[in-house]
Design an enzyme around this catalytic site. Structure first.
Site, PDB file in Angstrom:
ATOM      1  N   GLN A 204       0.813  -1.215   0.000  1.00 10.75           N
ATOM      2  CA  GLN A 204       0.000   0.000   0.000  1.00 10.75           C
ATOM      3  C   GLN A 204       0.846   1.265   0.000  1.00 10.75           C
ATOM      4  O   GLN A 204       0.540   2.235  -0.688  1.00 10.75           O
ATOM      5  CB  GLN A 204      -0.938   0.019   1.224  1.00 10.75           C
ATOM      6  CG  GLN A 204      -2.032  -1.027   1.188  1.00 10.75           C
ATOM      7  CD  GLN A 204      -2.952  -0.891  -0.005  1.00 10.75           C
ATOM      8  OE1 GLN A 204      -3.202   0.204  -0.500  1.00 10.75           O
ATOM      9  NE2 GLN A 204      -3.455  -2.002  -0.496  1.00 10.75           N
ATOM     10  N   LYS A 227      -0.538  -2.125  -7.885  1.00 13.73           N
ATOM     11  CA  LYS A 227      -1.039  -1.127  -6.932  1.00 13.73           C
ATOM     12  C   LYS A 227      -0.273   0.185  -7.069  1.00 13.73           C
ATOM     13  O   LYS A 227      -0.458   1.105  -6.283  1.00 13.73           O
ATOM     14  CB  LYS A 227      -0.948  -1.671  -5.505  1.00 13.73           C
ATOM     15  CG  LYS A 227      -1.927  -2.811  -5.260  1.00 13.73           C
ATOM     16  CD  LYS A 227      -1.881  -3.343  -3.846  1.00 13.73           C
ATOM     17  CE  LYS A 227      -2.901  -4.480  -3.687  1.00 13.73           C
ATOM     18  NZ  LYS A 227      -2.873  -5.080  -2.359  1.00 13.73           N
ATOM     19  N   CYS A 365      -8.661  -9.649   3.034  1.00 16.95           N
ATOM     20  CA  CYS A 365      -7.552 -10.593   3.254  1.00 16.95           C
ATOM     21  C   CYS A 365      -6.869 -10.354   4.597  1.00 16.95           C
ATOM     22  O   CYS A 365      -5.652 -10.527   4.724  1.00 16.95           O
ATOM     23  CB  CYS A 365      -6.520 -10.538   2.119  1.00 16.95           C
ATOM     24  SG  CYS A 365      -7.169 -11.020   0.533  1.00 16.95           S
TER      25      CYS A 365
HETATM   26  C1  LIG Z   1      -2.583  -6.180  -1.921  1.00 13.40           C
HETATM   27  C2  LIG Z   1      -1.759  -6.461  -0.732  1.00 13.40           C
HETATM   28  C3  LIG Z   1      -0.975  -7.618  -0.641  1.00 13.40           C
HETATM   29  C4  LIG Z   1      -0.990  -8.696  -1.699  1.00 13.40           C
HETATM   30  O1  LIG Z   1      -0.647  -8.205  -2.950  1.00 13.40           O
HETATM   31  P1  LIG Z   1      -0.809  -9.124  -4.260  1.00 13.40           P
HETATM   32  O2  LIG Z   1      -0.662  -8.147  -5.372  1.00 13.40           O
HETATM   33  O3  LIG Z   1      -2.173  -9.742  -4.199  1.00 13.40           O
HETATM   34  O4  LIG Z   1       0.272 -10.139  -4.215  1.00 13.40           O
HETATM   35  C5  LIG Z   1      -0.203  -7.774   0.474  1.00 13.40           C
HETATM   36  N1  LIG Z   1      -0.181  -6.863   1.452  1.00 13.40           N
HETATM   37  C6  LIG Z   1      -0.917  -5.741   1.399  1.00 13.40           C
HETATM   38  C7  LIG Z   1      -0.818  -4.749   2.509  1.00 13.40           C
HETATM   39  C8  LIG Z   1      -1.733  -5.508   0.307  1.00 13.40           C
HETATM   40  O5  LIG Z   1      -2.471  -4.404   0.274  1.00 13.40           O
END
Ligand SMILES: *Cc1c(COP(=O)(O)O)cnc(C)c1O
Length: 407
Positions: A204, A227, A365
């Site tokens: 993030q 991201k 998640c």
């Molecule tokens: C999105 C995210 C992940 C996992 O990222 P992937 O692109 O699905 O491998 C891990 N940690 C955080 C804090 C996330 O926001």
């Protein structure tokens, strides 16, 4: 003071924002799940596939040499972005999840039964489950730093967990579920004092604020390109070179070997040691272009803009009767998690969607964190560079509508 960014100007770079959803202009507030992609990234990748595609590191012809040059130049851009001089410290992965799995496997090979790993209660499953599997395989002990009711880590408890048995401390920089920004330097200093290695999940924070790994002091950092306005399927693992070269390989096969004999194989040093097989060349190039794009905007400016919008949203959501914010850490970023009394988050999400407002609902998640708060999940709005005050207004109006619906 950072200069203000102009979201109206930035929006023009994102074709995906031009569409309507359920007859309404798209209000995209699911940036913590993935950011949209600027046209320059898509164009750069198309250019590669149209005119430059060839396999890398297999030399002997013009196209392959050129593709290798472009790929390695991308590695340099990506290194510089986090304050790294030696591009060999940048390993391309599929994303944050693969970065953590790589570390859990390779670092795991160096650990002994009884060694301890410290995680936090706010970790994303991808920085939790790989360590659980490792701990089972090798009889390691896991500790979890508790999270208080504001959504902050209990640092006193963390320090109490550390001992010479602690080998790894792996934690999230900015919580994807709560928006909490953790005090990285303090955590790293305490971990280092007992000789533990630190891993930072920057999934993030990488798009939210400037990051210099040497200033933060961590030993490893992982993030996902998607991201950070980049393509899906590419990610980054940074590690200090001497550490990387002491770790055994993760996956094996082509491109990562030094010499293969039928009785014994030796391996290349980082980064190739950890990049078995043909890499996602277009992904790396697209990510480097995304980094050029955000760097031109400025990460300090981005941080101010996104925090300003999320604070505005928090203020206005808090004022709605029956709305409860989840996670009110003092130090927080571009993510706002909330609940409406008596309504399931996914039902709220559906009403928001009908209004053209895209948010995420569910456990994000982070099931152990949701269990801790005693909730099934949250409604999560997350802000990015192209969001504006109109997006906050629409989020708040749609939430009011949902609130009325569930009264
Ligand atoms: C999105 C995210 C992940 C996992 O990222 P992937 O692109 O699905 O491998 C891990 N940690 C955080 C804090 C996330 O926001």
């Amino acid at each position: 003071m950072a200069a203000r960014i102009n979201p109206e100007q930035i929006r023009r770079h994102f074709p995906e924002l031009e569409q309507r959803v359920h007859g309404k202009p798209l209000c995209y507030l699911d940036n913590a799940a993935t950011t949209l992609k600027p046209r320059v990234v898509i164009d750069r990748m198309s250019e590669f596939y149209l005119h430059e595609a060839a396999n890398v590191h297999r030399g002997s012809h013009f196209l392959s040499d050129r593709a290798t040059g472009i790929y390695e130049a991308a590695r340099h851009t990506i290194a510089q972005f986090i304050g790294v001089k030696d591009a060999d410290e940048i390993i391309f992965t599929r994303g944050t999840t693969e970065g953590v799995n790589l570390l859990a496997f390779s670092l795991g090979e160096t650990l002994q039964a009884g060694d301890e790993i410290v995680l936090t209660q706010m970790e994303h499953h991808s920085n939790l489950v790989p360590w659980q599997l490792l701990a089972e395989r090798r009889q390691l002990k896991l500790h979890y730093v508790p999270v208080n009711s504001h959504g902050e880590l209990d640092l006193a408890a963390f320090k109490g967990m550390l001992s010479p048995r602690t080998k790894v401390v792996s934690f999230v920089h900015c919580s994807n579920a709560l928006g909490t920004i953790n005090p990285v330097k303090e955590i790293v200093a305490a971990a280092r004092a007992v000789g533990a290695l630190t891993i930072l999940d920057a999934a993030q924070s990488i798009s939210l604020m400037p990051i210099d790994v040497h200033d933060l002091g961590c030993d490893f950092l992982v993030y996902s390109g998607h991201k950070l306005f980049g393509p899906f399927g590419i990610g980054v693992l940074w590690g200090k070179k001497d550490l990387l070269n002491r770790l055994p390989p993760y996956q094996s096969g082509g491109s990562m070997i030094d010499r293969v004999r039928l009785d014994k194989t030796t391996f290349l040093s980082a980064p190739h040691r950890f990049e078995a097989g043909t890499p996602h060349v277009a992904g790396s190039i697209g990510l480097a272009k995304a980094i050029e794009f955000v760097s031109a905007i400025g990460l300090n400016e981005i941080f101010s803009h996104e925090c300003e919008l999320s604070e505005l949203a928090r203020q206005q959501l808090r004022a709605i009767d029956g709305v409860r914010l989840i996670g009110e850490a003092k130090s927080r970023g571009n993510i706002v998690s909330f609940l409406i009394a008596g309504a399931h988050p996914s039902d709220v999400g559906q009403i928001l969607d009908q209004e053209g407002v895209a948010v995420r609902t569910g456990h994000h998640c982070t099931l152990p964190l949701m269990d801790l708060f005693g909730i099934p999940g949250t409604v999560r709005a997350s802000f990015s560079i192209y969001n504006n005050e109109e997006d906050v207004r629409r989020l708040v109006a749609a939430t009011r509508k949902a609130r009325e619906f569930f009264i």
